[in-house]
Design an enzyme around this catalytic site. Structure first.
Site, PDB file in Angstrom:
ATOM      1  N   THR A 133     -13.124 -13.163  -2.160  1.00 37.60           N
ATOM      2  CA  THR A 133     -11.851 -12.495  -2.455  1.00 37.60           C
ATOM      3  C   THR A 133     -11.128 -13.166  -3.619  1.00 37.60           C
ATOM      4  O   THR A 133     -11.329 -14.360  -3.875  1.00 37.60           O
ATOM      5  CB  THR A 133     -10.957 -12.548  -1.194  1.00 37.60           C
ATOM      6  OG1 THR A 133      -9.631 -12.187  -1.544  1.00 37.60           O
ATOM      7  CG2 THR A 133     -10.898 -13.946  -0.597  1.00 37.60           C
ATOM      8  N   ASP A 134     -10.241 -12.413  -4.261  1.00 33.48           N
ATOM      9  CA  ASP A 134      -9.393 -12.996  -5.316  1.00 33.48           C
ATOM     10  C   ASP A 134      -8.314 -13.907  -4.723  1.00 33.48           C
ATOM     11  O   ASP A 134      -7.669 -14.659  -5.448  1.00 33.48           O
ATOM     12  CB  ASP A 134      -8.741 -11.887  -6.165  1.00 33.48           C
ATOM     13  CG  ASP A 134      -7.851 -10.926  -5.368  1.00 33.48           C
ATOM     14  OD1 ASP A 134      -7.783 -11.036  -4.128  1.00 33.48           O
ATOM     15  OD2 ASP A 134      -7.223 -10.060  -6.009  1.00 33.48           O
ATOM     16  N   GLU A 135      -8.120 -13.822  -3.390  1.00 31.21           N
ATOM     17  CA  GLU A 135      -7.023 -14.585  -2.788  1.00 31.21           C
ATOM     18  C   GLU A 135      -7.261 -16.088  -2.857  1.00 31.21           C
ATOM     19  O   GLU A 135      -6.336 -16.883  -2.689  1.00 31.21           O
ATOM     20  CB  GLU A 135      -6.780 -14.122  -1.341  1.00 31.21           C
ATOM     21  CG  GLU A 135      -6.474 -12.630  -1.302  1.00 31.21           C
ATOM     22  CD  GLU A 135      -5.946 -12.105   0.016  1.00 31.21           C
ATOM     23  OE1 GLU A 135      -5.363 -12.875   0.787  1.00 31.21           O
ATOM     24  OE2 GLU A 135      -6.120 -10.899   0.259  1.00 31.21           O
ATOM     25  N   TYR A 159      -6.441 -17.553   5.864  1.00 36.51           N
ATOM     26  CA  TYR A 159      -7.565 -16.689   5.461  1.00 36.51           C
ATOM     27  C   TYR A 159      -8.131 -17.132   4.119  1.00 36.51           C
ATOM     28  O   TYR A 159      -9.333 -17.388   3.984  1.00 36.51           O
ATOM     29  CB  TYR A 159      -7.112 -15.228   5.391  1.00 36.51           C
ATOM     30  CG  TYR A 159      -8.066 -14.332   4.609  1.00 36.51           C
ATOM     31  CD1 TYR A 159      -9.358 -14.090   5.073  1.00 36.51           C
ATOM     32  CD2 TYR A 159      -7.676 -13.752   3.394  1.00 36.51           C
ATOM     33  CE1 TYR A 159     -10.240 -13.288   4.353  1.00 36.51           C
ATOM     34  CE2 TYR A 159      -8.550 -12.952   2.669  1.00 36.51           C
ATOM     35  CZ  TYR A 159      -9.835 -12.730   3.151  1.00 36.51           C
ATOM     36  OH  TYR A 159     -10.706 -11.944   2.436  1.00 36.51           O
ATOM     37  N   LYS A 163     -11.818 -18.730   3.074  1.00 38.53           N
ATOM     38  CA  LYS A 163     -12.747 -18.094   2.121  1.00 38.53           C
ATOM     39  C   LYS A 163     -13.038 -19.055   0.966  1.00 38.53           C
ATOM     40  O   LYS A 163     -14.174 -19.133   0.476  1.00 38.53           O
ATOM     41  CB  LYS A 163     -12.163 -16.780   1.584  1.00 38.53           C
ATOM     42  CG  LYS A 163     -12.098 -15.648   2.593  1.00 38.53           C
ATOM     43  CD  LYS A 163     -13.454 -15.190   3.112  1.00 38.53           C
ATOM     44  CE  LYS A 163     -14.265 -14.464   2.065  1.00 38.53           C
ATOM     45  NZ  LYS A 163     -15.516 -13.892   2.667  1.00 38.53           N
TER      46      LYS A 163
HETATM   47  P1  NAD Z   1     -13.702  -6.392   7.987  1.00 34.12           P
HETATM   48  O1  NAD Z   1     -12.799  -7.283   8.768  1.00 34.12           O
HETATM   49  O2  NAD Z   1     -13.419  -4.935   7.965  1.00 34.12           O
HETATM   50  O3  NAD Z   1     -15.214  -6.546   8.527  1.00 34.12           O
HETATM   51  C1  NAD Z   1     -15.779  -7.784   8.826  1.00 34.12           C
HETATM   52  C2  NAD Z   1     -17.046  -7.520   9.630  1.00 34.12           C
HETATM   53  O4  NAD Z   1     -17.658  -8.790   9.901  1.00 34.12           O
HETATM   54  C3  NAD Z   1     -16.793  -6.861  10.973  1.00 34.12           C
HETATM   55  O5  NAD Z   1     -17.722  -5.810  11.163  1.00 34.12           O
HETATM   56  C4  NAD Z   1     -17.006  -7.969  11.992  1.00 34.12           C
HETATM   57  O6  NAD Z   1     -17.489  -7.502  13.224  1.00 34.12           O
HETATM   58  C5  NAD Z   1     -18.036  -8.828  11.283  1.00 34.12           C
HETATM   59  N1  NAD Z   1     -18.006 -10.246  11.708  1.00 34.12           N
HETATM   60  C6  NAD Z   1     -16.918 -11.030  11.873  1.00 34.12           C
HETATM   61  N2  NAD Z   1     -17.295 -12.253  12.256  1.00 34.12           N
HETATM   62  C7  NAD Z   1     -18.659 -12.251  12.318  1.00 34.12           C
HETATM   63  C8  NAD Z   1     -19.641 -13.228  12.637  1.00 34.12           C
HETATM   64  N3  NAD Z   1     -19.287 -14.476  12.996  1.00 34.12           N
HETATM   65  N4  NAD Z   1     -20.940 -12.882  12.581  1.00 34.12           N
HETATM   66  C9  NAD Z   1     -21.305 -11.612  12.239  1.00 34.12           C
HETATM   67  N5  NAD Z   1     -20.419 -10.644  11.930  1.00 34.12           N
HETATM   68  C10 NAD Z   1     -19.108 -10.967  11.972  1.00 34.12           C
HETATM   69  O7  NAD Z   1     -13.737  -7.008   6.526  1.00 34.12           O
HETATM   70  P2  NAD Z   1     -13.910  -6.265   5.114  1.00 34.12           P
HETATM   71  O8  NAD Z   1     -12.581  -5.831   4.637  1.00 34.12           O
HETATM   72  O9  NAD Z   1     -15.029  -5.304   5.222  1.00 34.12           O
HETATM   73  O10 NAD Z   1     -14.354  -7.505   4.218  1.00 34.12           O
HETATM   74  C11 NAD Z   1     -15.739  -7.830   4.031  1.00 34.12           C
HETATM   75  C12 NAD Z   1     -15.831  -9.076   3.166  1.00 34.12           C
HETATM   76  O11 NAD Z   1     -15.199  -8.814   1.914  1.00 34.12           O
HETATM   77  C13 NAD Z   1     -15.107 -10.294   3.747  1.00 34.12           C
HETATM   78  O12 NAD Z   1     -15.884 -11.426   3.475  1.00 34.12           O
HETATM   79  C14 NAD Z   1     -13.795 -10.345   2.996  1.00 34.12           C
HETATM   80  O13 NAD Z   1     -13.318 -11.676   2.889  1.00 34.12           O
HETATM   81  C15 NAD Z   1     -14.205  -9.796   1.642  1.00 34.12           C
HETATM   82  N6  NAD Z   1     -13.151  -9.110   0.870  1.00 34.12           N
HETATM   83  C16 NAD Z   1     -12.390  -8.122   1.448  1.00 34.12           C
HETATM   84  C17 NAD Z   1     -11.435  -7.460   0.674  1.00 34.12           C
HETATM   85  C18 NAD Z   1     -10.604  -6.335   1.246  1.00 34.12           C
HETATM   86  O14 NAD Z   1      -9.696  -5.845   0.555  1.00 34.12           O
HETATM   87  N7  NAD Z   1     -10.874  -5.846   2.458  1.00 34.12           N
HETATM   88  C19 NAD Z   1     -11.237  -7.827  -0.658  1.00 34.12           C
HETATM   89  C20 NAD Z   1     -12.034  -8.837  -1.202  1.00 34.12           C
HETATM   90  C21 NAD Z   1     -12.991  -9.465  -0.420  1.00 34.12           C
HETATM   91  P1  TYD Z   2      -3.050  -6.272   3.390  1.00 33.25           P
HETATM   92  O1  TYD Z   2      -3.571  -4.875   3.424  1.00 33.25           O
HETATM   93  O2  TYD Z   2      -2.877  -6.996   4.687  1.00 33.25           O
HETATM   94  O3  TYD Z   2      -3.964  -7.094   2.365  1.00 33.25           O
HETATM   95  P2  TYD Z   2      -3.758  -8.602   1.748  1.00 33.25           P
HETATM   96  O4  TYD Z   2      -2.757  -9.331   2.560  1.00 33.25           O
HETATM   97  O5  TYD Z   2      -5.133  -9.182   1.907  1.00 33.25           O
HETATM   98  O6  TYD Z   2      -3.356  -8.401   0.321  1.00 33.25           O
HETATM   99  O7  TYD Z   2      -1.639  -6.236   2.662  1.00 33.25           O
HETATM  100  C1  TYD Z   2      -1.504  -5.716   1.356  1.00 33.25           C
HETATM  101  C2  TYD Z   2      -0.077  -5.960   0.946  1.00 33.25           C
HETATM  102  O8  TYD Z   2       0.774  -5.140   1.752  1.00 33.25           O
HETATM  103  C3  TYD Z   2       0.384  -7.389   1.161  1.00 33.25           C
HETATM  104  O9  TYD Z   2       1.261  -7.761   0.091  1.00 33.25           O
HETATM  105  C4  TYD Z   2       1.135  -7.340   2.472  1.00 33.25           C
HETATM  106  C5  TYD Z   2       1.735  -5.941   2.475  1.00 33.25           C
HETATM  107  N1  TYD Z   2       1.897  -5.298   3.804  1.00 33.25           N
HETATM  108  C6  TYD Z   2       3.118  -4.693   4.130  1.00 33.25           C
HETATM  109  O10 TYD Z   2       4.068  -4.695   3.334  1.00 33.25           O
HETATM  110  N2  TYD Z   2       3.238  -4.114   5.354  1.00 33.25           N
HETATM  111  C7  TYD Z   2       2.214  -4.107   6.269  1.00 33.25           C
HETATM  112  O11 TYD Z   2       2.412  -3.585   7.411  1.00 33.25           O
HETATM  113  C8  TYD Z   2       0.969  -4.711   5.908  1.00 33.25           C
HETATM  114  C9  TYD Z   2      -0.180  -4.720   6.873  1.00 33.25           C
HETATM  115  C10 TYD Z   2       0.860  -5.294   4.658  1.00 33.25           C
END
Ligand code: NAD
Ligand code: TYD
Length: 353
Positions: A133-135, A159, A163
């Site tokens: 992630t960019d975070e 989180y 990461k």
């Molecule tokens: P998500 O929470 O929707 O899905 C995570 C999946 O991993 C779930 O299906 C869960 O059951 C599985 N999981 C959790 N712990 C596990 C373990 N110990 N062993 C096997 N499986 C396990 O997450 P996402 O949004 O699909 O994100 C996927 C990846 O991308 C993550 O690594 C996250 O850090 C990264 N990412 C997400 C975003 C975003 O905006 N969602 C952005 C950048 C990077």
């Molecule tokens: P989120 O979807 O949780 O992603 P991330 O924290 O990884 O960026 O949140 C996106 C943005 O929206 C973040 O600045 C937090 C804000 N947010 C709200 O304002 N209200 C909400 O109920 C949630 C879940 C997030």
């Protein structure tokens, strides 16, 4: 040939598996623990598809992962599995340390043992792609340049810290043991199958249910939104042609303030599903207490990926958010399934007060 995908029942992993199997005959071994965030419903269209092998299990289970690698001999591991929600990491960081750090360590060790025993092309072609992630880069001020791959890591939430730690482990396994790794650091994703604890799906579903649309603080925090299918295409590109040991930032050049995102969703809903009482959905917007340690702005400089590997996102925020809202309107069954049970407990914990 096959690939091992971890976390393939989650939001991004699920989209990745569906896109991969729609375009290729190469088998996917999908290892997922099925935490609250994993949903087999997302993968329902793959039932009976011999190219999809789903295994419920933990990335940290070395015996299981070792067996899967031996049996299927994948040419790559793509690691999506993680605890991924910042707010949950604030309430309970333990699972984030366990899966994102200890789990990634164990997965790297399983991968290393497997890769070291390979020979010839199987060994030289093997890849371990870590999805991050960019975070990890921390937060930006309004006028700062977007994050590039050379920004220092300055994670601010449990989180992002977990990461960041996993990224460092992946890097070290390359430099120390030669494991052929690639890392992608992506901005906020949105699109189909997004679990409604995150901003965009939460706002769509709360709007339709007539509930408050919770905006943290002043709503002026900025995120750089990427349609999930574009993230999947970037990962496929990095897997195919990324340089070993390199990291690639993935982003869509779509910086938006949260409040603007919420207003965009309300406008699309007003058009596609106008409220019976004639009021607009924006009247449901409610400002709530800010998230502790809330990062103000994320923005990604994706030029390395564009220049080196020729990747570009297909969607703008405007096209992607419209598709996303329409998807949620059309997939009420999926929504009903994921919003039962433990989801209700989470909503009560986070927004109850
Ligand atoms: P998500 O929470 O929707 O899905 C995570 C999946 O991993 C779930 O299906 C869960 O059951 C599985 N999981 C959790 N712990 C596990 C373990 N110990 N062993 C096997 N499986 C396990 O997450 P996402 O949004 O699909 O994100 C996927 C990846 O991308 C993550 O690594 C996250 O850090 C990264 N990412 C997400 C975003 C975003 O905006 N969602 C952005 C950048 C990077
Ligand atoms: P989120 O979807 O949780 O992603 P991330 O924290 O990884 O960026 O949140 C996106 C943005 O929206 C973040 O600045 C937090 C804000 N947010 C709200 O304002 N209200 C909400 O109920 C949630 C879940 C997030």
């Amino acid at each position: 040939m096959s690939i091992l995908v971890t976390g393939g029942a989650g939001f991004i992993g699920g989209n990745f598996v569906l896109d991969w199997l729609a375009a290729s005959d190469e088998k996917v071994i999908n290892l997922d623990k099925l935490t609250y965030a994993g949903n087999l419903d997302t993968l329902r269209s793959l039932e009976g598809n011999p190219n999809h092998v789903f295994v419920r299990g933990d990335i940290g289970d070395r015996a299981l992962v070792g067996r899967l690698l031996e049996e299927h001999q994948p040419r790559a591991i793509i690691n999506f599995a993680a605890e991924s929600h910042v707010d949950r990491s604030i309430h309970g960081p333990g699972d984030f340390i366990q899966t994102n750090i200890v789990g990634t360590f164990n997965l790297l060790e399983s991968a290393r043992a497997y890769w070291q025993a390979l020979t010839g092309e199987a060994k030289s072609d093997f890849r371990f792609l870590h999805v991050s992630t960019d975070e990890v880069y921390g937060t930006l001020s309004k006028d700062d340049a977007p994050f590039s791959e050379t920004n220092p890591y300055e994670p601010n939430s449990p989180y992002s810290a977990s990461k960041a730690a996993s990224d460092h482990l992946v890097r070290a396994w390359h430099h120390t043991y030669g494991l052929p790794v690639l890392t992608t650091n992506c901005s906020n994703n949105y699109g189909p199958y997004h679990f409604p604890e995150k901003l965009i799906p939460l706002v769509i579903l709360n709007a339709l249910a007539g509930k408050p649309l919770p905006v943290y603080g002043d709503g002026q925090q900025i995120r750089d939104w990427l349609y999930v299918k574009d993230h999947c295409s970037a990962i496929r590109r990095v897997l195919a042609a990324g340089r070993l040991g390199e990291t690639y930032n993935v982003g869509g050049w779509n910086e938006k303030a949260n409040l603007d995102v919420v207003h965009s969703i309300c406008r699309i809903l007003d058009e596609l599903k106008p409220k019976a009482d004639g009021t607009g959905y924006a009247s449901q917007i409610t400002f709530v207490q800010d998230r502790p340690g809330h990062d103000r702005r994320y923005a990604i400089d994706a030029r390395k990926l564009e220049k080196e590997l020729g990747w570009k996102p297909a969607e703008t925020f405007e096209t992607g958010i419209r598709k996303t809202v329409a998807w949620y309107l059309e997939h009420t069954d999926w929504v009903e399934n994921v919003t039962s049970g433990s989801y209700q407990t989470w909503i009560e914990t986070q927004y109850g007060q």
